[in-house]
Scaffold this active site. Sequence first.
Site, PDB file in Angstrom:
ATOM      1  N   CYS A   1     -68.541  55.075  10.601  1.00 30.88           N
ATOM      2  CA  CYS A   1     -69.318  54.883   9.361  1.00 30.88           C
ATOM      3  C   CYS A   1     -68.871  53.655   8.585  1.00 30.88           C
ATOM      4  O   CYS A   1     -69.586  53.154   7.734  1.00 30.88           O
ATOM      5  CB  CYS A   1     -69.109  56.044   8.394  1.00 30.88           C
ATOM      6  SG  CYS A   1     -69.161  57.658   9.082  1.00 30.88           S
TER       7      CYS A   1
ATOM      8  N   CYS B   1     -78.409  61.139  12.541  1.00 35.53           N
ATOM      9  CA  CYS B   1     -77.592  60.316  13.443  1.00 35.53           C
ATOM     10  C   CYS B   1     -76.651  61.140  14.312  1.00 35.53           C
ATOM     11  O   CYS B   1     -75.692  60.604  14.863  1.00 35.53           O
ATOM     12  CB  CYS B   1     -76.773  59.323  12.633  1.00 35.53           C
ATOM     13  SG  CYS B   1     -77.783  58.209  11.669  1.00 35.53           S
TER      14      CYS B   1
ATOM     15  N   CYS C   1     -77.410  51.575   6.003  1.00 33.92           N
ATOM     16  CA  CYS C   1     -77.600  52.943   5.526  1.00 33.92           C
ATOM     17  C   CYS C   1     -76.244  53.583   5.197  1.00 33.92           C
ATOM     18  O   CYS C   1     -76.062  54.184   4.128  1.00 33.92           O
ATOM     19  CB  CYS C   1     -78.355  53.743   6.590  1.00 33.92           C
ATOM     20  SG  CYS C   1     -78.866  55.380   6.062  1.00 33.92           S
ATOM     21  N   CYS C   2     -75.259  53.426   6.106  1.00 28.92           N
ATOM     22  CA  CYS C   2     -73.916  53.964   5.836  1.00 28.92           C
ATOM     23  C   CYS C   2     -73.267  53.247   4.654  1.00 28.92           C
ATOM     24  O   CYS C   2     -72.527  53.875   3.888  1.00 28.92           O
ATOM     25  CB  CYS C   2     -73.017  53.808   7.062  1.00 28.92           C
ATOM     26  SG  CYS C   2     -73.191  55.100   8.301  1.00 28.92           S
TER      27      CYS C   2
HETATM   28  S1  SF4 Z   1     -74.750  58.490   9.359  1.00 24.17           S
HETATM   29 FE1  SF4 Z   1     -76.902  57.824   9.611  1.00 24.17          FE
HETATM   30  S2  SF4 Z   1     -78.119  58.778   7.979  1.00 24.17           S
HETATM   31 FE2  SF4 Z   1     -75.916  59.011   7.476  1.00 24.17          FE
HETATM   32  S3  SF4 Z   1     -75.505  57.328   6.130  1.00 24.17           S
HETATM   33 FE3  SF4 Z   1     -74.959  56.609   8.186  1.00 24.17          FE
HETATM   34  S4  SF4 Z   1     -76.817  55.688   9.084  1.00 24.17           S
HETATM   35 FE4  SF4 Z   1     -77.407  56.838   7.219  1.00 24.17          FE
END
Ligand code: SF4
Length: 230
Positions: free
Chosen positions: A226, A203, A117-118
């Site tokens: 991240c 998150c 996701c990141c």
């Molecule tokens: S912090 Fe969480 S929601 Fe944001 S990009 Fe990363 S995994 Fe995705």
Amino acid sequence: MNLLEKEDLIKVKAEELENASPEDIIRWAVETFPNITFACSFGAEDVVLVDMLQKVSPSTDVFYLDTDYHFKETYETRDIMADKYGMEFVRVSPQITIEEQALQYGEALWNVDPNQCCAIRKVEPLTRILSQYDAWITGIRRDQAPTRANAKKVEYDYKFGLVKFNPIADWTSEDVWNYIRENNVVYNPLHDRNFPSIGCEQCTRAVMPGEDPRAGRWSGSEKTECGLHK
Ligand code: SF4
């Protein structure tokens, strides 16, 4: 300037600038690398750097990674700052929308695979924007996390292929909040509700008394960064 010349310059300047003020580091950074940008997350450290940049080099580009998952307070902070300084924050967005991500990867990728996701919503957009610049400025501090403990005031960022400035690397959280108060800097109101470190809403949680300031990030998982800072 080729990579070898940059490495030599950085080695010398990292020592010279270690005890310089953040404003002097920013001044040297923008003069030496006019094609420079600042990555703003609207956290406490970054609002300090926006304030300094406005005083030292107001024409420097400032961008933010819009994951589409920020708290509404973060977007409001962006708008209040843009009004106050009369500036524009460049929005850098992922290549896919949250709807497309849900279709391709499932509804809650941040739970199933936060690294993926990141990678989609932060790392790829950051790689794309940084490829347009020779240097970038960040608000990371050495005492935020073990992964940041060795950050230099100026270093070569081999991950993204450009020079990186961390002008407040040696500041404490107290230094940051002293600057905010003394300079009347706009900050994210979530900081007043036990969110010392603020990322995406999915998150990030408030921290309990005695917890590490970054304990509210990806709480319950092994993830601590991240992927933006080595
Ligand atoms: S912090 Fe969480 S929601 Fe944001 S990009 Fe990363 S995994 Fe995705």
